[in-house]
Design a protein around this motif. Structure first.
Motif, mmCIF file in Angstrom:
data_model
loop_
_atom_site.group_PDB
_atom_site.id
_atom_site.type_symbol
_atom_site.label_atom_id
_atom_site.label_comp_id
_atom_site.label_asym_id
_atom_site.label_seq_id
_atom_site.Cartn_x
_atom_site.Cartn_y
_atom_site.Cartn_z
ATOM 1 N N UNK A 191 -23.844 -30.089 -66.733
ATOM 2 C CA UNK A 191 -23.029 -31.139 -68.359
ATOM 3 C C UNK A 191 -23.747 -32.538 -67.346
ATOM 4 N N UNK A 192 -23.204 -33.869 -68.680
ATOM 5 C CA UNK A 192 -23.503 -34.621 -69.110
ATOM 6 C C UNK A 192 -22.036 -35.122 -68.313
ATOM 7 N N UNK A 193 -21.813 -35.886 -67.094
ATOM 8 C CA UNK A 193 -20.500 -37.002 -66.733
ATOM 9 C C UNK A 193 -21.395 -38.040 -66.705
ATOM 10 N N UNK A 194 -19.735 -38.898 -67.139
ATOM 11 C CA UNK A 194 -20.171 -40.950 -67.245
ATOM 12 C C UNK A 194 -19.266 -40.953 -65.886
ATOM 13 N N UNK A 195 -19.836 -42.070 -64.974
ATOM 14 C CA UNK A 195 -18.276 -42.953 -64.077
ATOM 15 C C UNK A 195 -18.536 -44.020 -64.572
ATOM 16 N N UNK A 196 -17.483 -44.180 -64.370
ATOM 17 C CA UNK A 196 -16.940 -45.865 -64.923
ATOM 18 C C UNK A 196 -15.829 -46.537 -64.281
ATOM 19 N N UNK A 197 -16.496 -47.832 -63.343
ATOM 20 C CA UNK A 197 -16.418 -47.844 -61.950
ATOM 21 C C UNK A 197 -15.244 -49.406 -62.922
ATOM 22 N N UNK A 198 -13.995 -49.599 -62.529
ATOM 23 C CA UNK A 198 -12.794 -50.749 -62.529
ATOM 24 C C UNK A 198 -12.712 -51.234 -61.366
ATOM 25 N N UNK A 199 -13.065 -52.345 -61.946
ATOM 26 C CA UNK A 199 -13.062 -53.610 -59.708
ATOM 27 C C UNK A 199 -11.705 -53.202 -59.249
ATOM 28 N N UNK A 200 -11.670 -52.796 -57.995
ATOM 29 C CA UNK A 200 -9.934 -52.983 -57.147
ATOM 30 C C UNK A 200 -10.197 -54.643 -57.042
ATOM 31 N N UNK A 201 -8.694 -55.348 -57.353
ATOM 32 C CA UNK A 201 -8.316 -57.030 -56.796
ATOM 33 C C UNK A 201 -7.198 -56.399 -57.400
ATOM 34 N N UNK A 202 -7.193 -57.887 -55.788
ATOM 35 C CA UNK A 202 -5.058 -58.112 -55.808
ATOM 36 C C UNK A 202 -4.879 -58.728 -56.900
ATOM 37 N N UNK A 203 -5.822 -60.205 -57.491
ATOM 38 C CA UNK A 203 -5.450 -60.631 -57.740
ATOM 39 C C UNK A 203 -6.749 -60.986 -59.280
ATOM 40 N N UNK A 204 -6.453 -60.934 -60.512
ATOM 41 C CA UNK A 204 -7.447 -60.764 -61.228
ATOM 42 C C UNK A 204 -7.378 -62.372 -61.987
ATOM 43 N N UNK A 205 -8.419 -63.199 -62.129
ATOM 44 C CA UNK A 205 -8.157 -63.745 -62.839
ATOM 45 C C UNK A 205 -8.166 -63.604 -65.001
ATOM 46 N N UNK A 206 -8.053 -64.060 -65.651
ATOM 47 C CA UNK A 206 -7.636 -63.812 -67.227
ATOM 48 C C UNK A 206 -8.094 -65.344 -68.044
ATOM 49 N N UNK A 207 -8.937 -65.436 -68.589
ATOM 50 C CA UNK A 207 -8.561 -66.273 -69.771
ATOM 51 C C UNK A 207 -9.863 -66.602 -69.957
ATOM 52 N N UNK A 208 -9.901 -67.906 -71.636
ATOM 53 C CA UNK A 208 -11.504 -67.665 -72.030
ATOM 54 C C UNK A 208 -12.475 -68.508 -71.832
ATOM 55 N N UNK A 209 -13.126 -68.212 -72.368
ATOM 56 C CA UNK A 209 -14.918 -68.487 -71.237
ATOM 57 C C UNK A 209 -15.103 -70.129 -70.998
ATOM 58 N N UNK A 210 -15.149 -70.313 -69.981
ATOM 59 C CA UNK A 210 -15.592 -72.045 -69.670
ATOM 60 C C UNK A 210 -14.022 -72.726 -68.885
ATOM 61 N N UNK A 211 -12.402 -71.456 -68.944
ATOM 62 C CA UNK A 211 -11.927 -72.129 -68.628
ATOM 63 C C UNK A 211 -11.838 -71.971 -66.654
ATOM 64 N N UNK A 212 -12.869 -71.698 -66.619
ATOM 65 C CA UNK A 212 -13.125 -72.550 -64.651
ATOM 66 C C UNK A 212 -12.693 -71.894 -63.823
ATOM 67 N N UNK A 213 -12.903 -70.136 -64.425
ATOM 68 C CA UNK A 213 -12.232 -69.072 -63.409
ATOM 69 C C UNK A 213 -13.705 -69.189 -62.365
ATOM 70 N N UNK A 214 -14.481 -69.117 -62.481
ATOM 71 C CA UNK A 214 -15.653 -68.779 -62.071
ATOM 72 C C UNK A 214 -15.616 -70.129 -60.699
ATOM 73 N N UNK A 215 -14.941 -71.145 -61.294
ATOM 74 C CA UNK A 215 -15.020 -72.481 -60.320
ATOM 75 C C UNK A 215 -13.961 -72.457 -59.398
ATOM 76 N N UNK A 216 -13.012 -71.567 -59.694
ATOM 77 C CA UNK A 216 -11.898 -71.589 -58.519
ATOM 78 C C UNK A 216 -11.730 -70.599 -57.267
ATOM 79 N N UNK A 217 -13.150 -69.470 -58.118
ATOM 80 C CA UNK A 217 -12.982 -68.425 -56.838
ATOM 81 C C UNK A 217 -14.093 -69.096 -56.190
#
Length: 329
Positions: free
Chosen positions: A153-179
């Motif tokens: 049969x068919x199975x799906x595998x999906x990944x949920x990233x494991x991290x202590x802190x998740x950055x949540x914000x609108x696009x261009x809120x500076x998340x990538x720059x902070x990281x």
């Protein structure tokens, strides 16, 4: 991590091994005219197994491996000898991988620890040899049990990233720059929406040789829980973070409204996300003077927050201290 190399969802067709058939052999030795049954059991069919690997961050290695088949068990032999088990197939997966059945949508299990093994598809059981079927009234059974068929049969595998802190914000809120400032991660940064198309992870060093893992989740927009923007695909990564750092840029037109929209999107996707520890960071604070910061603080009321700038380094250490405090509270 290159965007093209990050794969967090794969669909694979699995076929476990068939069990070997039991043997119906009758004992035959010199000077023994009528030996009893001595047929052995068939071997188990091979399993398909998932194993957690903390060194992996993507399901890329399974993207083009659509059909996975385990080995069949060998038939039983004489003198009660069992057939060999079929070869198991062990697939390494990142921590945070969830397995589901495609046909039913059923959640099967989740891999969360390094070295943890769980059977995705079990092999068929081997058949019993005729030795198991002898009795006082049937001392010479000439039949044995066939092996069970494997499961397909068919199975799906999906990944949920494991991290202590998740950055949540609108696009261009500076998340990538902070990281990029607080870790060695090198996410793509540009002045347009949806620069980040995959989650980026970075290890953030803290005082006294401590560290924690921070995840830059692709930007959320209003309606993300309905699939708008990058939608549901990345909202699931937020579920695995210990705490959430909400980020609203200093040049936002309405800081409180933006914060509440983010909360609302998470609540509509999964209300349990609001049970997580959270903190608000006002990014790009180098654009603000003391008077504007005081005005924004008044607007936010009793929402815990901190002004910081990834460009100038303002309050970056204080932000890391606060995150560490929350993670260890």
């Amino acid at each position: 991590m290159a965007e093209s190399n990050f794969v967090d969802y794969v669909r694979i067709h699995c076929k476990s091994g068939n069990g070997g058939s039991g043997s119906a052999h009758m004992r035959r030795e010199k000077f023994v005219a009528f030996g009893g049954p001595d047929g052995g059991d068939g071997g188990r069919g091979g399993h398909i197994i998932l194993e957690g690997n903390e060194q992996m961050w993507t399901l890329l290695h399974l993207k083009f491996r659509k059909h996975i088949k385990a080995g069949n068990g060998d038939p039983g032999g004489k003198q009660r000898s069992s057939g060999a088990d079929g070869e198991d197939i062990v697939l390494d997966v990142p921590l945070g991988t969830i397995a589901r059945d495609v046909e039913t949508g059923e959640f099967l299990f989740e891999i969360t620890k390094h070295g943890e093994r769980k059977i995705l598809v079990a092999g068929g059981r081997g058949g019993l040899g005729n030795d198991h079927f002898k009795s006082a009234t049937n001392q010479a059974p000439r039949y044995a049990q066939p092996g069970e068929d494997g499961i397909e049969g068919w199975k799906t595998l999906e990944l949920k990233v494991l991290a202590d802190v998740g950055l949540v914000g609108f696009p261009s809120s500076g998340k990538s720059t902070l990281l990029s400032v607080v870790s060695a991660a090198k996410p793509k940064i540009a002045e347009y929406h949806f620069t980040t198309l995959v989650p980026n992870l970075g290890i953030v060093g803290h005082r006294e040789k401590h560290s924690f893992i921070m995840a830059d989740i692709p930007g959320i927009i209003e309606g993300a829980h309905e699939g708008k923007g990058l939608g549901l695909r990345f909202l699931r990564h937020i579920e695995r973070n210990s705490m959430l750092l909400f980020m609203v840029p200093a040049d936002s037109e309405d800081h409180l409204k933006e914060y509440n929209i983010l909360l609302n999107e998470l609540e509509k996707y999964n209300p349990e996300l609001l049970d997580k520890q959270r903190y608000l960071g006002i990014s790009k604070a180098d654009m603000l003077d003391d008077e504007l910061m005081e005005e924004i603080s008044t607007e936010l009321g009793d929402i815990p927050h901190l002004f910081f700038s990834s460009v100038t380094g303002k309050n970056i250490q204080q932000l890391k201290d606060k995150i560490w405090e929350i993670l260890n509270s």
